[in-house]
Design a protein around this motif. Structure first.
Motif, PDB file in Angstrom:
ATOM      1  N   UNK A   1       1.265  -0.875   0.055  1.00 20.40           N
ATOM      2  CA  UNK A   1       0.013   0.182  -0.033  1.00 20.40           C
ATOM      3  C   UNK A   1       1.048   1.314   0.210  1.00 20.40           C
ATOM      4  N   UNK A   2       2.069   1.551   0.402  1.00 23.69           N
ATOM      5  CA  UNK A   2       2.860   2.081   0.861  1.00 23.69           C
ATOM      6  C   UNK A   2       3.569   2.574   0.338  1.00 23.69           C
ATOM      7  N   UNK A   3       4.093   1.598  -1.110  1.00 28.99           N
ATOM      8  CA  UNK A   3       5.430   1.755  -1.812  1.00 28.99           C
ATOM      9  C   UNK A   3       5.883   2.908  -2.378  1.00 28.99           C
ATOM     10  N   UNK A   4       4.999   3.831  -3.005  1.00 30.73           N
ATOM     11  CA  UNK A   4       5.486   4.729  -3.879  1.00 30.73           C
ATOM     12  C   UNK A   4       6.503   5.269  -2.376  1.00 30.73           C
ATOM     13  N   UNK A   5       5.523   5.458  -1.094  1.00 31.90           N
ATOM     14  CA  UNK A   5       5.737   6.472  -0.534  1.00 31.90           C
ATOM     15  C   UNK A   5       7.256   6.340   0.239  1.00 31.90           C
ATOM     16  N   UNK A   6       7.543   5.077   0.288  1.00 33.27           N
ATOM     17  CA  UNK A   6       8.624   4.388   0.679  1.00 33.27           C
ATOM     18  C   UNK A   6      10.061   4.162   0.103  1.00 33.27           C
ATOM     19  N   UNK A   7       9.314   3.872  -1.371  1.00 24.39           N
ATOM     20  CA  UNK A   7      10.227   4.346  -2.725  1.00 24.39           C
ATOM     21  C   UNK A   7      10.242   6.280  -3.198  1.00 24.39           C
ATOM     22  N   UNK A   8      10.206   6.980  -2.574  1.00 25.38           N
ATOM     23  CA  UNK A   8      10.328   8.688  -2.213  1.00 25.38           C
ATOM     24  C   UNK A   8       9.900   9.125  -3.566  1.00 25.38           C
ATOM     25  N   UNK A   9       8.595   8.319  -3.994  1.00 34.13           N
ATOM     26  CA  UNK A   9       7.706   8.796  -5.583  1.00 34.13           C
ATOM     27  C   UNK A   9       6.716   9.191  -5.011  1.00 34.13           C
ATOM     28  N   UNK A  10       6.778   9.655  -4.141  1.00 34.77           N
ATOM     29  CA  UNK A  10       5.582  10.646  -3.982  1.00 34.77           C
ATOM     30  C   UNK A  10       4.027  10.006  -3.036  1.00 34.77           C
ATOM     31  N   UNK A  11       3.478  10.955  -2.427  1.00 39.48           N
ATOM     32  CA  UNK A  11       2.546  10.704  -0.897  1.00 39.48           C
ATOM     33  C   UNK A  11       1.417  10.276  -1.266  1.00 39.48           C
ATOM     34  N   UNK A  12       1.327   9.823  -2.340  1.00 42.51           N
ATOM     35  CA  UNK A  12       0.156   8.603  -2.863  1.00 42.51           C
ATOM     36  C   UNK A  12       0.128   6.643  -1.788  1.00 42.51           C
ATOM     37  N   UNK A  13      -0.854   6.442  -1.245  1.00 37.52           N
ATOM     38  CA  UNK A  13      -0.691   5.385  -0.795  1.00 37.52           C
ATOM     39  C   UNK A  13      -2.141   4.385  -2.160  1.00 37.52           C
ATOM     40  N   UNK A  14      -1.481   3.610  -2.505  1.00 39.37           N
ATOM     41  CA  UNK A  14      -2.608   2.762  -3.170  1.00 39.37           C
ATOM     42  C   UNK A  14      -4.749   3.176  -3.022  1.00 39.37           C
ATOM     43  N   UNK A  15      -4.329   2.618  -1.182  1.00 37.80           N
ATOM     44  CA  UNK A  15      -5.721   2.671  -0.951  1.00 37.80           C
ATOM     45  C   UNK A  15      -6.346   4.670  -1.057  1.00 37.80           C
ATOM     46  N   UNK A  16      -5.445   5.337  -1.073  1.00 37.97           N
ATOM     47  CA  UNK A  16      -6.177   6.494  -1.439  1.00 37.97           C
ATOM     48  C   UNK A  16      -5.850   7.160  -2.761  1.00 37.97           C
ATOM     49  N   UNK A  17      -5.779   5.785  -3.506  1.00 38.89           N
ATOM     50  CA  UNK A  17      -6.336   6.032  -4.801  1.00 38.89           C
ATOM     51  C   UNK A  17      -7.357   4.773  -5.928  1.00 38.89           C
ATOM     52  N   UNK A  18      -7.543   4.626  -4.259  1.00 35.38           N
ATOM     53  CA  UNK A  18      -9.082   3.642  -4.895  1.00 35.38           C
ATOM     54  C   UNK A  18      -8.322   1.529  -5.343  1.00 35.38           C
ATOM     55  N   UNK A  19      -6.994   1.841  -5.190  1.00 31.16           N
ATOM     56  CA  UNK A  19      -6.698   0.584  -5.710  1.00 31.16           C
ATOM     57  C   UNK A  19      -6.479   0.153  -4.712  1.00 31.16           C
ATOM     58  N   UNK A  20      -6.400  -1.690  -4.317  1.00 31.68           N
ATOM     59  CA  UNK A  20      -5.512  -2.876  -3.028  1.00 31.68           C
ATOM     60  C   UNK A  20      -4.687  -2.732  -3.486  1.00 31.68           C
ATOM     61  N   UNK A  21      -3.664  -3.001  -2.368  1.00 29.87           N
ATOM     62  CA  UNK A  21      -2.128  -3.877  -2.613  1.00 29.87           C
ATOM     63  C   UNK A  21      -2.156  -5.062  -3.137  1.00 29.87           C
ATOM     64  N   UNK A  22      -1.224  -5.375  -3.966  1.00 31.28           N
ATOM     65  CA  UNK A  22      -1.394  -7.154  -4.101  1.00 31.28           C
ATOM     66  C   UNK A  22      -1.140  -8.146  -2.912  1.00 31.28           C
ATOM     67  N   UNK A  23      -0.136  -7.706  -2.134  1.00 34.16           N
ATOM     68  CA  UNK A  23       0.750  -8.413  -1.110  1.00 34.16           C
ATOM     69  C   UNK A  23      -0.672  -8.203   0.118  1.00 34.16           C
ATOM     70  N   UNK A  24      -0.276  -8.680   1.153  1.00 30.66           N
ATOM     71  CA  UNK A  24      -0.250  -8.283   2.632  1.00 30.66           C
ATOM     72  C   UNK A  24      -1.385  -9.071   3.160  1.00 30.66           C
ATOM     73  N   UNK A  25      -2.154  -9.020   4.186  1.00 32.71           N
ATOM     74  CA  UNK A  25      -2.913  -9.586   4.585  1.00 32.71           C
ATOM     75  C   UNK A  25      -4.261  -9.260   3.662  1.00 32.71           C
ATOM     76  N   UNK A  26      -4.714  -8.159   3.977  1.00 29.67           N
ATOM     77  CA  UNK A  26      -5.605  -7.424   3.123  1.00 29.67           C
ATOM     78  C   UNK A  26      -5.833  -7.198   1.442  1.00 29.67           C
TER      79      UNK A  26
END
Ligand SMILES: [Zn+2]
Length: 308
Positions: free
Chosen positions: A231-256
């Motif tokens: 969900x937070x890969x763009x923030x962790x990579x320094x590419x922006x402040x958007x999370x997947x969830x904030x854009x309406x997209x579920x992540x591939x990985x993780x429990x949810x």
């Protein structure tokens, strides 16, 4: 029979994205086989008449790369594309419509929410409504798209609601189609009425509900939202402040995430689509790619063809 061509598998911006120097974009500039255009698919039941799901900004490049979608030999003006079905109003779903001017007849099918966005942006008037019909589609009401000569296509399309968001450029603004959120993002079930083969298209999905699981369980093929790995890969990579969830997209990985949510459903082929260039599963050989493939998912390349 249903024939599906993946015209583009990437999320908005494509791979590489014009202004991005992330690992995935750099790799794709070095090795063109890793490049991907923005998400869209084409489908047909007879190989002659085709419909698109979404018209990406890369549409012209996608059509050039796909001989099945070229004008037929000997015709001065012709296109095998009979219609475009829009699942949302994001730039990466609608901008390609602007490349479809020049008075060839076809139809645009979209929820009234999305049609209202087209209507309120006068640049889309380049698609003369005399040739390009705009057809509203309703949730949970199956319809049979028409060929441009008015004959039935033999296909059945069922739009349904999926958890999602309004187009990013409308965040915090008044929505020309109304603000209730219904219809901003739809999923599609596409079927050939004769063979009854079918697939699902869910390139934007914020959450996998029990209702959605029940719907897609048992499907021969599902295209599913693969925007981000975490969900937070763009923030962790320094590419922006958007999370997947904030854009309406579920992540591939993780429990949810999507991989876990769909793990127990009997689906013959699961394909991620709308994959962002920040997503490490795009790159062959990464741990994330291996994990996705081991879980039974495919990361398609542009031009991949599937026959059901
Ligand atoms: Zn990048």
């Amino acid at each position: 029979m249903l024939r599906v061509v993946v015209l583009g598998a990437a999320a908005g911006g494509g791979v590489p994205q014009w202004n991005c120097g992330c690992e995935g974009c750099r790799a794709a500039r070095q090795d063109t086989r890793l490049q991907r255009t923005q998400a869209s698919i084409a489908f047909s039941r007879d190989g002659e008449h085709w419909f698109l799901i979404n018209a990406s900004p890369d549409l012209r490049q996608q059509l050039n790369a796909t001989p099945r979608l070229h004008p037929k030999p000997g015709a001065l003006r012709h296109t095998p594309i009979e219609g475009v079905i829009l699942t949302n109003g994001e730039v990466d779903a609608v901008a390609g419509l602007l490349s479809m001017r020049e008075s060839s007849p076809f139809a645009i099918y979209a929820h009234e929410k999305v049609l209202a966005i087209l209507k309120s942006n006068s640049i889309f008037d380049v698609l003369n409504e005399k040739f390009v019909r705009r057809r509203p589609i309703a949730l949970d009401r199956a319809f049979e798209p028409e060929l441009s000569d008015g004959t039935p296509s033999g296909l059945e399309v069922l739009p349904f609601i999926v958890p999602g968001k309004r187009a990013w450029y409308l965040e915090g603004k008044s929505h020309p189609g109304g603000s209730d959120g219904v219809g901003d993002t739809v999923g599609l079930r596409i079927a050939d009425k004769t063979s009854e083969k079918y697939f699902y298209f869910l390139a934007a999905c914020a959450e996998v509900t029990d209702e959605l699981k029940a719907r897609i369980s048992g499907a021969p093929l599902v295209f599913f939202d693969g925007t981000v790995w975490r969900d937070d890969e763009m923030i962790r990579a320094g590419l922006g402040q958007k999370t997947g969830r904030s854009m309406g997209h579920i992540a591939m990985s993780g429990e949810d995430g999507a991989i876990a949510a769909l793990a127990k459903l009997a689906i013959d082929r699961k394909m991620f689509l709308h994959i962002n260039n920040s997503n490490p599963a795009l790159l062959p050989g990464t741990d994330e790619r291996k994990a996705a493939e081991q879980a039974g998912w495919q990361i398609p390349s542009d031009g991949m063809e599937i026959v059901l």
